[in-house]
Design an enzyme around this catalytic site. Sequence first.
Site, PDB file in Angstrom:
ATOM      1  N   ASP A 175      27.089  46.964  15.121  1.00 26.25           N
ATOM      2  CA  ASP A 175      27.890  45.802  15.516  1.00 26.25           C
ATOM      3  C   ASP A 175      26.896  44.799  16.110  1.00 26.25           C
ATOM      4  O   ASP A 175      26.367  44.997  17.195  1.00 26.25           O
ATOM      5  CB  ASP A 175      28.945  46.245  16.541  1.00 26.25           C
ATOM      6  N   LYS A 222      33.169  35.316  17.632  1.00 22.04           N
ATOM      7  CA  LYS A 222      32.203  35.013  18.695  1.00 22.04           C
ATOM      8  C   LYS A 222      31.157  33.999  18.205  1.00 22.04           C
ATOM      9  O   LYS A 222      31.514  32.916  17.828  1.00 22.04           O
ATOM     10  CB  LYS A 222      31.558  36.304  19.192  1.00 22.04           C
TER      11      LYS A 222
END
Length: 415
Positions: free
Chosen positions: A190, A215
Amino acid sequence: MPHEHYISARIATKVIHAGQRPDPVTGAVMPPISVSSTYAQESPGVHKGFEYSRSHNPTRFALERMVAHLENTGISEEYDPSCGGFAFSSGLASISTCLELMDAGSHMVAMDDLYGGTNRLFSRVRARSQGLKITYADLTDEAKLRAAMTPQTKMVWVETPTNPNLKLADLKMIARIAKGISKECILVCDNTFASPIFQRPLEQGFDLVMHSSTKYLNGHSDVVGGLLATNDPQICAQLRFLQNAIGSVMGPFDAYLTLRGIKTLDIRMQRHAQSAMKIAKWLEAHAAVERVVYPGLPSHPQRALATRQMDGFGGMITIYLKGSLDEARRMLENVHIFALAESLGGVESLIEHPAIMTHASLSPDTRRLLGISDTMIRLSIGIEDADDLIADLEQGLAAAQKKNLTAEAQRTQRV
Ligand code: P1T
């Protein structure tokens, strides 16, 4: 433009052009937002490569090719229409699809420090519905990785830097050890906190990269999305099947916005990191702060690894305040530029309390083990003027301490 054209380009060029080409009909430089859910066929099965928008969408493909190039999948458009990149309706939807690469009852090893929602999906959904057997371990430690792995382990899941402790996993070390023990296991990173500007896990021996594009990649806090990229042709083919079969795809509006956001990813990341370094140093010298965690600080236990593995230290800072939940609460209530909100990676600065907010879904015991205490505060440094951000934190910290002094004064008076 041919895929090969971008292989040698530097990443600041790739974020503008990689995987993009003018629209074949009009020459439009920006990809049209292609909203049609279906495509007309000349004769049954005779079409232009587009049948139905869950399976094929040109705007989504444009974003998927972009992320594939940024993460250096090396997969050609002839092999896969989006070069090994895949876009989903959220970060968790992309993680969910990754988990479908494993059969029911499989064993996976996961980093102990993960976004709370990732941990919740693993432990409270897939352990039950898919029978996954999950071993959580501190994968910063080679011995703990060795102890957690078995020859049957099917997946290793790593976040680096982790959310919220900003621990680093040595990707090359993990790839070497994990593949040595289980040749078949899929290594997933990730990469949300670093972004491809600062870290490209496929170059370090990982098989699959995941992003919550909510994000940094989108960067403007106006889209929820997830992305995957792989350099393994077999995993690529499986994901192409699974993305369509499961169906949690990203819509064309969101794909367009994310692609637009990515154009400034390089300059945003440079600014996030530059300001974060300045602010982290300032916080470390502040009397109200117990401890500052930032991979770029000499005090970070893995700074050498950060320097080796990453091209920048990122925009996230975690701090521990002196005092208790009261001080933390007062600080969080008294900042004005920083928004008190979950999420991260947008142009605007955010501040949050992991124990009550992003990591509330963990059990109190797990939070205690991971050090997610009442005085831990997580900062996502935006691209505002760093000195304005410091001034905002200064008065937030002063407010946190003020009541303290008043309480102290009251106690003294009572005595
Ligand atoms: O929120 P979503 O787009 O579904 O992505 C989940 C996710 C996955 N991985 C990491 C490292 C993340 O930080 C997140 C989401 N995180 C937050 C919402 C947060 O405030 O930490």
